[in-house]
Design a protein around this motif. Sequence first.
Motif, PDB file in Angstrom:
ATOM      1  N   ALA A  64       0.854  -1.183   0.000  1.00 39.41           N
ATOM      2  CA  ALA A  64       0.000   0.000   0.000  1.00 39.41           C
ATOM      3  C   ALA A  64       0.895   1.239   0.000  1.00 39.41           C
ATOM      4  CB  ALA A  64      -0.904  -0.008   1.217  1.00 39.41           C
ATOM      5  N   PRO A  65       1.336   1.670  -1.178  1.00 40.70           N
ATOM      6  CA  PRO A  65       2.252   2.810  -1.240  1.00 40.70           C
ATOM      7  C   PRO A  65       1.595   4.105  -0.784  1.00 40.70           C
ATOM      8  CG  PRO A  65       1.488   2.247  -3.420  1.00 40.70           C
ATOM      9  CD  PRO A  65       0.967   1.176  -2.487  1.00 40.70           C
ATOM     10  N   LEU A  66       2.425   5.049  -0.371  1.00 44.05           N
ATOM     11  CA  LEU A  66       1.925   6.369  -0.024  1.00 44.05           C
ATOM     12  C   LEU A  66       1.402   7.022  -1.294  1.00 44.05           C
ATOM     13  CD1 LEU A  66       4.759   7.575   2.360  1.00 44.05           C
ATOM     14  CD2 LEU A  66       2.512   6.653   2.968  1.00 44.05           C
ATOM     15  N   LEU A  67       0.322   7.722  -1.175  1.00 37.97           N
ATOM     16  CA  LEU A  67      -0.301   8.339  -2.345  1.00 37.97           C
ATOM     17  C   LEU A  67       0.068   9.818  -2.415  1.00 37.97           C
ATOM     18  CD1 LEU A  67      -3.789   6.611  -2.139  1.00 37.97           C
ATOM     19  CD2 LEU A  67      -1.714   5.852  -3.293  1.00 37.97           C
ATOM     20  N   ALA A  68       1.369  10.059  -2.364  1.00 39.75           N
ATOM     21  CA  ALA A  68       1.903  11.417  -2.413  1.00 39.75           C
ATOM     22  C   ALA A  68       3.362  11.344  -2.835  1.00 39.75           C
ATOM     23  CB  ALA A  68       1.780  12.074  -1.043  1.00 39.75           C
ATOM     24  N   GLY A  69       3.915  12.489  -3.126  1.00 38.22           N
ATOM     25  CA  GLY A  69       5.326  12.566  -3.467  1.00 38.22           C
ATOM     26  C   GLY A  69       5.577  12.531  -4.966  1.00 38.22           C
ATOM     27  N   GLN A  74       4.398  11.410 -10.656  1.00 36.84           N
ATOM     28  CA  GLN A  74       4.864  11.060 -11.999  1.00 36.84           C
ATOM     29  C   GLN A  74       4.124   9.840 -12.543  1.00 36.84           C
ATOM     30  OE1 GLN A  74       9.051  10.340 -12.271  1.00 36.84           O
ATOM     31  NE2 GLN A  74       9.021  10.177 -14.481  1.00 36.84           N
ATOM     32  N   LYS A  75       3.911   8.849 -11.675  1.00 38.01           N
ATOM     33  CA  LYS A  75       3.279   7.614 -12.133  1.00 38.01           C
ATOM     34  C   LYS A  75       1.770   7.761 -12.324  1.00 38.01           C
ATOM     35  CE  LYS A  75       2.804   2.706 -11.162  1.00 38.01           C
ATOM     36  NZ  LYS A  75       3.217   1.581 -10.342  1.00 38.01           N
ATOM     37  N   TRP A  76       1.097   8.481 -11.426  1.00 39.97           N
ATOM     38  CA  TRP A  76      -0.362   8.485 -11.435  1.00 39.97           C
ATOM     39  C   TRP A  76      -1.000   9.836 -11.725  1.00 39.97           C
ATOM     40  CZ3 TRP A  76      -2.392   4.024 -12.163  1.00 39.97           C
ATOM     41  CH2 TRP A  76      -1.771   2.883 -11.647  1.00 39.97           C
ATOM     42  N   LEU A  77      -0.531  10.900 -11.120  1.00 40.90           N
ATOM     43  CA  LEU A  77      -1.206  12.187 -11.315  1.00 40.90           C
ATOM     44  C   LEU A  77      -1.018  12.721 -12.733  1.00 40.90           C
ATOM     45  CD1 LEU A  77      -0.627  13.999  -7.906  1.00 40.90           C
ATOM     46  CD2 LEU A  77      -2.580  12.632  -8.672  1.00 40.90           C
ATOM     47  N   ALA A  78       0.041  12.301 -13.383  1.00 39.65           N
ATOM     48  CA  ALA A  78       0.245  12.688 -14.781  1.00 39.65           C
ATOM     49  C   ALA A  78      -0.696  11.922 -15.708  1.00 39.65           C
ATOM     50  CB  ALA A  78       1.705  12.440 -15.178  1.00 39.65           C
ATOM     51  N   ARG A  79      -1.321  10.870 -15.179  1.00 42.89           N
ATOM     52  CA  ARG A  79      -2.238  10.032 -15.962  1.00 42.89           C
ATOM     53  C   ARG A  79      -3.534   9.836 -15.174  1.00 42.89           C
ATOM     54  NH1 ARG A  79       1.047   5.366 -15.364  1.00 42.89           N
ATOM     55  NH2 ARG A  79      -0.748   4.209 -16.092  1.00 42.89           N
ATOM     56  N   PRO A  80      -4.367  10.878 -15.062  1.00 50.72           N
ATOM     57  CA  PRO A  80      -5.564  10.775 -14.221  1.00 50.72           C
ATOM     58  C   PRO A  80      -6.535   9.681 -14.658  1.00 50.72           C
ATOM     59  CG  PRO A  80      -5.591  12.816 -15.487  1.00 50.72           C
ATOM     60  CD  PRO A  80      -4.243  12.193 -15.686  1.00 50.72           C
ATOM     61  N   VAL A 108      -9.653  10.836  -7.139  1.00 50.03           N
ATOM     62  CA  VAL A 108      -8.638  11.379  -8.057  1.00 50.03           C
ATOM     63  C   VAL A 108      -8.521  12.888  -7.855  1.00 50.03           C
ATOM     64  CG1 VAL A 108      -8.053  11.795 -10.483  1.00 50.03           C
ATOM     65  CG2 VAL A 108      -8.836   9.532  -9.760  1.00 50.03           C
ATOM     66  N   ALA A 109      -9.648  13.567  -7.752  1.00 47.70           N
ATOM     67  CA  ALA A 109      -9.640  15.023  -7.543  1.00 47.70           C
ATOM     68  C   ALA A 109      -8.949  15.378  -6.230  1.00 47.70           C
ATOM     69  CB  ALA A 109     -11.064  15.563  -7.566  1.00 47.70           C
ATOM     70  N   ALA A 110      -9.228  14.629  -5.177  1.00 51.44           N
ATOM     71  CA  ALA A 110      -8.626  14.899  -3.880  1.00 51.44           C
ATOM     72  C   ALA A 110      -7.116  14.638  -3.907  1.00 51.44           C
ATOM     73  CB  ALA A 110      -9.287  14.044  -2.803  1.00 51.44           C
ATOM     74  N   LEU A 111      -6.708  13.558  -4.553  1.00 52.11           N
ATOM     75  CA  LEU A 111      -5.275  13.266  -4.652  1.00 52.11           C
ATOM     76  C   LEU A 111      -4.558  14.341  -5.459  1.00 52.11           C
ATOM     77  CD1 LEU A 111      -5.563   9.428  -5.175  1.00 52.11           C
ATOM     78  CD2 LEU A 111      -4.439  10.567  -3.240  1.00 52.11           C
ATOM     79  N   ILE A 116      -4.806  15.678   0.413  1.00 48.94           N
ATOM     80  CA  ILE A 116      -4.496  14.414   1.080  1.00 48.94           C
ATOM     81  C   ILE A 116      -3.019  14.357   1.451  1.00 48.94           C
ATOM     82  CG2 ILE A 116      -4.304  11.911   0.707  1.00 48.94           C
ATOM     83  CD1 ILE A 116      -6.996  12.094  -0.759  1.00 48.94           C
ATOM     84  N   SER A 117      -2.153  14.853   0.570  1.00 46.04           N
ATOM     85  CA  SER A 117      -0.718  14.769   0.812  1.00 46.04           C
ATOM     86  C   SER A 117      -0.230  15.853   1.761  1.00 46.04           C
ATOM     87  CB  SER A 117       0.053  14.888  -0.503  1.00 46.04           C
ATOM     88  OG  SER A 117      -0.104  16.185  -1.045  1.00 46.04           O
ATOM     89  N   GLY A 118      -1.099  16.809   2.102  1.00 44.77           N
ATOM     90  CA  GLY A 118      -0.690  17.900   2.975  1.00 44.77           C
ATOM     91  C   GLY A 118      -0.080  19.068   2.212  1.00 44.77           C
ATOM     92  N   LYS A 119      -0.177  19.049   0.896  1.00 47.64           N
ATOM     93  CA  LYS A 119       0.368  20.132   0.084  1.00 47.64           C
ATOM     94  C   LYS A 119      -0.733  20.994  -0.512  1.00 47.64           C
ATOM     95  CE  LYS A 119       4.479  17.523  -1.106  1.00 47.64           C
ATOM     96  NZ  LYS A 119       5.555  18.015  -0.430  1.00 47.64           N
ATOM     97  N   ALA A 120      -1.812  21.136   0.216  1.00 48.60           N
ATOM     98  CA  ALA A 120      -2.923  21.953  -0.256  1.00 48.60           C
ATOM     99  C   ALA A 120      -2.519  23.421  -0.211  1.00 48.60           C
ATOM    100  CB  ALA A 120      -4.136  21.717   0.631  1.00 48.60           C
ATOM    101  N   PRO A 121      -3.218  24.247  -0.945  1.00 46.59           N
ATOM    102  CA  PRO A 121      -2.906  25.676  -0.917  1.00 46.59           C
ATOM    103  C   PRO A 121      -2.977  26.239   0.500  1.00 46.59           C
ATOM    104  CG  PRO A 121      -4.570  25.183  -2.585  1.00 46.59           C
ATOM    105  CD  PRO A 121      -4.340  23.931  -1.800  1.00 46.59           C
TER     106      PRO A 121
END
Length: 123
Positions: A64-69, A74-80, A108-111, A116-121
Motif C-alpha cells: 500500500a504505497p503512499l499516495l503522495a510525493g 509522476q506515475k499516477w497524477l500525470a495520468r488521471p 482522483v480530484a482529492a489526490l 491528502i498529501s498535505g500540500k494543499a494551498p
Amino acid sequence: MQSILRFTQITACGLLVVLPVQGRAAPQAAGSAAPSQQVAHGVALYKQRCGACHNTPSRSLDEAPLLAGPAFAQKWLARPAALFQKIRYSMPQDNPGTLSDEEAQALVAALASGYISGKAPAK
C-alpha cells in the motif's frame, strides 16, 4: 470481452476530458483555501476507505504505497484516467470494484488537489 474493453476505452477517453476540469478545486476567492465539494468528498472517502492502508507506516510500500510525493505524481497524477481505472476497479484491495465512478473521480480530484498529501494551498 470486447465490449468490456470498448467500455474501458470509452470511459478512459471521457475521463481525459472530465477529470482535468473536475480534478481541480473550484476557483476560490483570494486568500481562500477551501476545497471544492468534489475534493472534500474525496478527502472524506480517503479517510474512510483508503487511509487505513495507505497511511500505515508498518505496511510494505509495495502493499500500500503512499499516495503522495514525486514518484506517485509522476506515475499516477500525470495520468488521471489510469489513476481513475486503478482506483475504480482494483481498490480497495480487500474489496475491489466497490467504489462508484463518482467516488473514484472524487478520490482522483482529492489526490490531485494536494489536500491528502498535505500540500494543499495555504490560507
